[in-house]
Write a protein that holds these residues in place. Structure first.
Motif, PDB file in Angstrom:
ATOM      1  N   VAL A   1      14.534  27.407  63.945  1.00  0.00           N
ATOM      2  CA  VAL A   1      14.800  26.495  65.068  1.00  0.00           C
ATOM      3  C   VAL A   1      13.514  25.781  65.480  1.00  0.00           C
ATOM      4  O   VAL A   1      13.495  24.564  65.680  1.00  0.00           O
ATOM      5  CB  VAL A   1      15.397  27.263  66.264  1.00  0.00           C
ATOM      6  N   LEU A   2      12.425  26.539  65.600  1.00  0.00           N
ATOM      7  CA  LEU A   2      11.132  25.950  65.967  1.00  0.00           C
ATOM      8  C   LEU A   2      10.673  24.941  64.917  1.00  0.00           C
ATOM      9  O   LEU A   2      10.251  23.821  65.250  1.00  0.00           O
ATOM     10  CB  LEU A   2      10.089  27.059  66.112  1.00  0.00           C
ATOM     11  N   THR A   3      10.774  25.320  63.646  1.00  0.00           N
ATOM     12  CA  THR A   3      10.328  24.442  62.562  1.00  0.00           C
ATOM     13  C   THR A   3      11.169  23.175  62.488  1.00  0.00           C
ATOM     14  O   THR A   3      10.635  22.073  62.326  1.00  0.00           O
ATOM     15  CB  THR A   3      10.401  25.197  61.214  1.00  0.00           C
ATOM     16  N   GLY A   4      12.490  23.319  62.609  1.00  0.00           N
ATOM     17  CA  GLY A   4      13.361  22.146  62.596  1.00  0.00           C
ATOM     18  C   GLY A   4      13.057  21.195  63.740  1.00  0.00           C
ATOM     19  O   GLY A   4      13.079  19.967  63.572  1.00  0.00           O
ATOM     20  N   THR A   5      12.756  21.756  64.912  1.00  0.00           N
ATOM     21  CA  THR A   5      12.397  20.929  66.073  1.00  0.00           C
ATOM     22  C   THR A   5      11.120  20.150  65.818  1.00  0.00           C
ATOM     23  O   THR A   5      11.021  18.955  66.142  1.00  0.00           O
ATOM     24  CB  THR A   5      12.224  21.817  67.328  1.00  0.00           C
ATOM     25  N   LEU A   6      10.126  20.807  65.216  1.00  0.00           N
ATOM     26  CA  LEU A   6       8.872  20.124  64.886  1.00  0.00           C
ATOM     27  C   LEU A   6       9.099  19.016  63.865  1.00  0.00           C
ATOM     28  O   LEU A   6       8.504  17.932  63.960  1.00  0.00           O
ATOM     29  CB  LEU A   6       7.854  21.147  64.349  1.00  0.00           C
ATOM     30  N   GLY A   7       9.970  19.282  62.878  1.00  0.00           N
ATOM     31  CA  GLY A   7      10.298  18.247  61.902  1.00  0.00           C
ATOM     32  C   GLY A   7      10.959  17.053  62.553  1.00  0.00           C
ATOM     33  O   GLY A   7      10.659  15.897  62.217  1.00  0.00           O
TER      34      GLY A   7
END
Length: 199
Positions: free
Chosen positions: A134-140
């Protein structure tokens, strides 16, 4: 190459490339101005190599079939994106950011699905994959939107995203890939098909 060797090669490759992504991320965070002109080619090479690792993982047929289940399309996509970034590096910052953002967003979403599948498999720390995804997708997603006009801030955000992506892949491969000695999933699959055909 037998199945166990292929799985070991894929798992080792995942760990190494995850570490490479983390190192690239830290470099961008620490010295964004210095690495900005090189980011496209460096990331292009890293993504292309990771694409090959993902293809090896997909065809290795690991025990749970979780971590590598989307890696055929993902590996091909990384090879294409890597090649584009290598040969179109004159548009480094803006182009590399969009490419990285799209890939990291998509990979984050796919890892969310892997986390939910891992929960059904009874993997206790599935939530760790889920939260990091979730964190990584948000950063992307933020990379695709490019909220800041400052190139330095954008490069730092790219570094944070790469670091998060590396950690996400490392967590996923360590939790969701199991190597059993003398594992031969290809033979197991063949026998199961024969049983179904008889029934």
């Amino acid at each position: 190459m037998c199945s166990v060797k292929a799985i070991k090669a894929a798992k080792t490759g995942y760990i190494v490339m995850s570490a490479v992504l983390c190192i690239l991320g830290i470099m961008l965070i620490a010295a964004p101005e210095f690495f900005a002109p090189l980011i496209a080619k460096i990331c292009g090479i890293a993504l292309a190599v990771f694409g090959l690792v993902k293809l090896i993982g997909y065809f290795s047929k690991d025990l749970f079939r979780l971590a590598f289940q989307f890696d055929l399309a993902s590996g091909i996509l990384l090879l294409i994106l890597g090649a584009i970034m290598i040969f179109k590096s004159d548009h480094a910052v803006a182009f590399a950011g969009i490419v990285l953002g799209v890939y990291i967003l998509v990979d984050g979403l796919l890892k969310i699905q892997i986390a939910l599948d891992a929960r059904q498999f009874g993997i206790g720390r599935w939530w760790l994959i889920f939260a990091t995804a979730v964190l990584t997708g948000t950063l992307g997603f933020l990379l695709v939107l490019r909220p800041a006009e400052s190139a330095e801030i954008f490069m730092i955000l790219s570094g944070i995203s790469l670091l998060s992506e590396g950690i996400l892949n490392l967590i996923t491969v360590l939790l969701a890939v199991r190597i059993i000695r003398h594992q031969k999933p290809d033979q197991i699959d063949a026998q199961s098909y024969k049983i179904e055909d008889v029934l």
